[in-house]
Scaffold this motif. Structure first.
Motif, PDB file in Angstrom:
ATOM      1  N   UNK A   1      48.420 -10.974 -35.152  1.00 48.20           N
ATOM      2  CA  UNK A   1      48.988 -11.853 -34.191  1.00 48.20           C
ATOM      3  C   UNK A   1      50.306 -12.267 -34.773  1.00 48.20           C
ATOM      4  N   UNK A   2      50.658 -11.776 -35.838  1.00 45.98           N
ATOM      5  CA  UNK A   2      51.934 -12.083 -36.359  1.00 45.98           C
ATOM      6  C   UNK A   2      52.296 -13.571 -36.809  1.00 45.98           C
ATOM      7  N   UNK A   3      51.266 -14.090 -37.706  1.00 48.23           N
ATOM      8  CA  UNK A   3      51.440 -15.472 -38.023  1.00 48.23           C
ATOM      9  C   UNK A   3      50.579 -15.660 -39.125  1.00 48.23           C
ATOM     10  N   UNK A   4      50.385 -16.914 -39.454  1.00 49.67           N
ATOM     11  CA  UNK A   4      49.440 -17.205 -40.732  1.00 49.67           C
ATOM     12  C   UNK A   4      48.199 -18.020 -40.142  1.00 49.67           C
ATOM     13  N   UNK A   5      47.115 -17.560 -41.107  1.00 48.53           N
ATOM     14  CA  UNK A   5      45.890 -18.434 -40.781  1.00 48.53           C
ATOM     15  C   UNK A   5      45.213 -18.491 -41.930  1.00 48.53           C
ATOM     16  N   UNK A   6      44.497 -19.649 -42.277  1.00 50.16           N
ATOM     17  CA  UNK A   6      43.962 -20.021 -43.387  1.00 50.16           C
ATOM     18  C   UNK A   6      42.652 -20.904 -43.237  1.00 50.16           C
ATOM     19  N   UNK A   7      41.724 -20.438 -43.500  1.00 49.70           N
ATOM     20  CA  UNK A   7      40.321 -21.207 -43.565  1.00 49.70           C
ATOM     21  C   UNK A   7      40.553 -22.447 -44.620  1.00 49.70           C
ATOM     22  N   UNK A   8      40.775 -23.847 -44.173  1.00 49.26           N
ATOM     23  CA  UNK A   8      40.688 -24.555 -45.281  1.00 49.26           C
ATOM     24  C   UNK A   8      39.516 -25.770 -45.416  1.00 49.26           C
ATOM     25  N   UNK A   9      38.578 -25.400 -44.426  1.00 47.23           N
ATOM     26  CA  UNK A   9      37.336 -26.237 -44.750  1.00 47.23           C
ATOM     27  C   UNK A   9      36.132 -25.835 -43.624  1.00 47.23           C
ATOM     28  N   UNK A  10      34.994 -26.197 -43.808  1.00 46.73           N
ATOM     29  CA  UNK A  10      34.005 -25.819 -42.982  1.00 46.73           C
ATOM     30  C   UNK A  10      32.772 -26.789 -43.450  1.00 46.73           C
ATOM     31  N   UNK A  11      31.864 -27.087 -42.415  1.00 48.17           N
ATOM     32  CA  UNK A  11      30.789 -27.730 -42.735  1.00 48.17           C
ATOM     33  C   UNK A  11      29.651 -27.362 -41.880  1.00 48.17           C
ATOM     34  N   UNK A  12      28.414 -27.094 -42.455  1.00 49.96           N
ATOM     35  CA  UNK A  12      27.307 -26.516 -41.734  1.00 49.96           C
ATOM     36  C   UNK A  12      26.132 -27.384 -41.895  1.00 49.96           C
ATOM     37  N   UNK A  13      25.725 -27.705 -40.651  1.00 45.93           N
ATOM     38  CA  UNK A  13      24.449 -28.622 -40.959  1.00 45.93           C
ATOM     39  C   UNK A  13      23.315 -27.978 -40.342  1.00 45.93           C
ATOM     40  N   UNK A  14      21.859 -27.674 -40.898  1.00 41.76           N
ATOM     41  CA  UNK A  14      20.729 -27.124 -40.057  1.00 41.76           C
ATOM     42  C   UNK A  14      19.838 -28.438 -40.156  1.00 41.76           C
ATOM     43  N   UNK A  15      19.301 -28.518 -38.920  1.00 43.60           N
ATOM     44  CA  UNK A  15      18.562 -29.711 -38.643  1.00 43.60           C
ATOM     45  C   UNK A  15      17.411 -29.944 -39.503  1.00 43.60           C
ATOM     46  N   UNK A  16      17.108 -31.059 -39.945  1.00 45.60           N
ATOM     47  CA  UNK A  16      15.986 -31.279 -40.860  1.00 45.60           C
ATOM     48  C   UNK A  16      16.095 -30.632 -42.171  1.00 45.60           C
ATOM     49  N   UNK A  17      17.253 -30.225 -42.391  1.00 46.59           N
ATOM     50  CA  UNK A  17      17.206 -29.421 -44.035  1.00 46.59           C
ATOM     51  C   UNK A  17      16.840 -30.643 -45.118  1.00 46.59           C
ATOM     52  N   UNK A  18      15.838 -30.434 -45.964  1.00 46.87           N
ATOM     53  CA  UNK A  18      15.906 -31.414 -47.078  1.00 46.87           C
ATOM     54  C   UNK A  18      15.144 -32.600 -46.804  1.00 46.87           C
ATOM     55  N   UNK A  19      14.473 -32.664 -45.528  1.00 45.42           N
ATOM     56  CA  UNK A  19      13.591 -33.674 -45.346  1.00 45.42           C
ATOM     57  C   UNK A  19      12.173 -33.141 -45.524  1.00 45.42           C
TER      58      UNK A  19
ATOM     59  N   UNK B   1      43.986 -23.626 -40.758  1.00 44.56           N
ATOM     60  CA  UNK B   1      45.410 -24.086 -40.778  1.00 44.56           C
ATOM     61  C   UNK B   1      46.180 -22.637 -40.442  1.00 44.56           C
ATOM     62  N   UNK B   2      47.006 -22.990 -39.042  1.00 42.45           N
ATOM     63  CA  UNK B   2      47.814 -21.669 -38.519  1.00 42.45           C
ATOM     64  C   UNK B   2      49.146 -22.237 -38.621  1.00 42.45           C
ATOM     65  N   UNK B   3      49.973 -21.067 -38.390  1.00 42.84           N
ATOM     66  CA  UNK B   3      51.321 -21.340 -38.138  1.00 42.84           C
ATOM     67  C   UNK B   3      51.513 -21.736 -36.692  1.00 42.84           C
ATOM     68  N   UNK B   4      52.756 -22.314 -36.490  1.00 42.60           N
ATOM     69  CA  UNK B   4      52.817 -23.009 -35.395  1.00 42.60           C
ATOM     70  C   UNK B   4      52.856 -21.929 -34.097  1.00 42.60           C
ATOM     71  N   UNK B   5      53.219 -20.759 -34.088  1.00 40.63           N
ATOM     72  CA  UNK B   5      53.173 -19.670 -33.132  1.00 40.63           C
ATOM     73  C   UNK B   5      51.947 -19.126 -32.881  1.00 40.63           C
ATOM     74  N   UNK B   6      50.935 -19.618 -33.493  1.00 38.10           N
ATOM     75  CA  UNK B   6      49.297 -19.276 -33.342  1.00 38.10           C
ATOM     76  C   UNK B   6      48.551 -20.530 -32.491  1.00 38.10           C
ATOM     77  N   UNK B   7      49.089 -21.700 -32.700  1.00 40.47           N
ATOM     78  CA  UNK B   7      48.541 -22.903 -31.865  1.00 40.47           C
ATOM     79  C   UNK B   7      48.076 -22.579 -30.520  1.00 40.47           C
ATOM     80  N   UNK B   8      46.824 -22.864 -30.192  1.00 37.26           N
ATOM     81  CA  UNK B   8      46.197 -22.677 -28.754  1.00 37.26           C
ATOM     82  C   UNK B   8      46.178 -21.174 -28.544  1.00 37.26           C
ATOM     83  N   UNK B   9      45.988 -20.366 -29.570  1.00 38.73           N
ATOM     84  CA  UNK B   9      45.923 -19.027 -29.550  1.00 38.73           C
ATOM     85  C   UNK B   9      44.315 -18.592 -29.172  1.00 38.73           C
ATOM     86  N   UNK B  10      44.084 -18.070 -28.172  1.00 33.35           N
ATOM     87  CA  UNK B  10      42.606 -17.646 -27.888  1.00 33.35           C
ATOM     88  C   UNK B  10      41.794 -16.951 -28.933  1.00 33.35           C
ATOM     89  N   UNK B  11      42.779 -15.955 -29.572  1.00 29.78           N
ATOM     90  CA  UNK B  11      42.170 -15.113 -30.594  1.00 29.78           C
ATOM     91  C   UNK B  11      41.570 -15.780 -31.889  1.00 29.78           C
TER      92      UNK B  11
END
Length: 310
Positions: free
Chosen positions: A276-294, A168-178
């Motif tokens: 960058x002069x804005x707000x950034x927050x990690x709101x979620x992520x998901x990690x898959x590793x092929x075959x894990x648990x099989x 989740x980022x503030x409007x001024x950071x949308x599309x920012x490469x960093x």
């Protein structure tokens, strides 16, 4: 000859082919079971279904983000061998499936199989791929992100691990490469360090109680062997200090950032946002590793050769 829902169910049990294909076969054969089975064999569906019993623990994880709409998707598709997983045609198939997920937003794997892929359904495309490649292929799982401001995908080792990050980022950071680069760094962190939680606030009490129990037992054993044993209140403080270490090892935001050992992931995100002069927050992520648990089939080659000589 008419047929009932029970007949469709019976044919499915006999052939292991999908319900809709069984219904079509019975319709075309006017309810004749033998003819319906023959039709399914002619279409290759019964042959494909037999492969479904074989363990598919290899495969590819594909994480991607739509360049136009910003929707992200991550999907795992399994094959029987690593050889097939490295096949360009198989990898394209997985990427195309991720595209269907982004476009149609199916609720689950069964819903995805009912989606269209060109002129046919995903299920039909999957069956064709099984027949072409000659291995069991299974769509195992997927997730779709469209409610984060910035979605970033990271793929590791050619599809062995995939991570989808939602920021989740503030409007001024949308599309920012960093910001996008930060998302990739967070994805790389998650891929490498295997965090069990995103933040320490997500660790449930049962997990913490169990961890404290283990840490207390370790501390008491150490205390027994110490030349100068510590009092109980000091041991309790030691255990709480080690709980903090547990957070650092198992919670993504509290982990030491792999690119800067002097900062946590959480602190690094805050530093980038400040620069960058804005707000950034990690709101979620998901990690898959092929075959894990099989559970993979373990072949005993020596026993197989011995059985052939009997």
């Amino acid at each position: 000859m008419a047929f009932t829902a029970a007949d469709v169910k019976k044919l499915r049990e006999m052939t292991n082919v999908g319900m809709m294909d069984c219904k079509k076969a019975l319709t075309e054969s006017d309810g004749d079971f033998d003819k319906a089975i023959e039709l399914l064999r002619e279409k290759g569906l019964a042959k494909a279904a037999k492969k479904a019993d074989r363990v598919a623990a290899e495969g590819v994880v594909c994480a991607t983000v739509c360049g136009d709409c910003g929707v992200g998707a991550i999907i795992e598709v399994n094959s029987e061998t690593d050889f097939v997983a490295k096949n360009a045609d198989f990898q394209k198939f997985v990427a195309d499936l991720a595209g269907v997920v982004m476009q149609d937003a199916p609720a689950d794997v069964e819903a995805l199989k009912a989606c269209k892929m060109g002129d046919i359904t995903v299920q039909e495309a999957l069956q064709e791929k099984v027949l072409t490649i000659g291995e069991n292929i299974q769509i195992r799982r997927f997730e779709r992100y469209d409610d984060a401001t910035v979605n970033v995908a990271y793929t590791h080792m050619g599809g062995v691990i995939g991570v989808l990050v939602g920021l989740a980022v503030s409007d001024n950071l949308k599309g920012n490469a960093t910001v996008t680069e930060l998302g990739k760094d967070i994805g790389m962190q998650a891929a490498a360090m295997r965090p069990a939680f995103m933040d320490k606030s997500e660790v449930d009490n049962a997990t913490l109680d169990k961890e404290r129990e283990i840490l207390m037992a370790q501390a008491l054993e150490e205390n027994k062997a110490a030349a100068k044993p510590k009092p109980e209140n000091i041991i309790a403080k030691m255990v709480e200090g080690r709980v903090g270490k547990y957070y650092e090892e198992n919670c993504l935001l509290q982990q030491v950032f792999v690119k800067d050992s002097k900062a946590s992931v959480e602190k690094h995100i805050a530093e980038v946002a400040k620069e960058l002069g804005g707000e950034i927050k990690l709101v979620k992520y998901v990690r898959y590793e092929k075959g894990e648990g099989i559970e993979k089939k373990q072949d005993d080659f020596a026993a197989e050769v011995a059985s052939m000589t009997k």
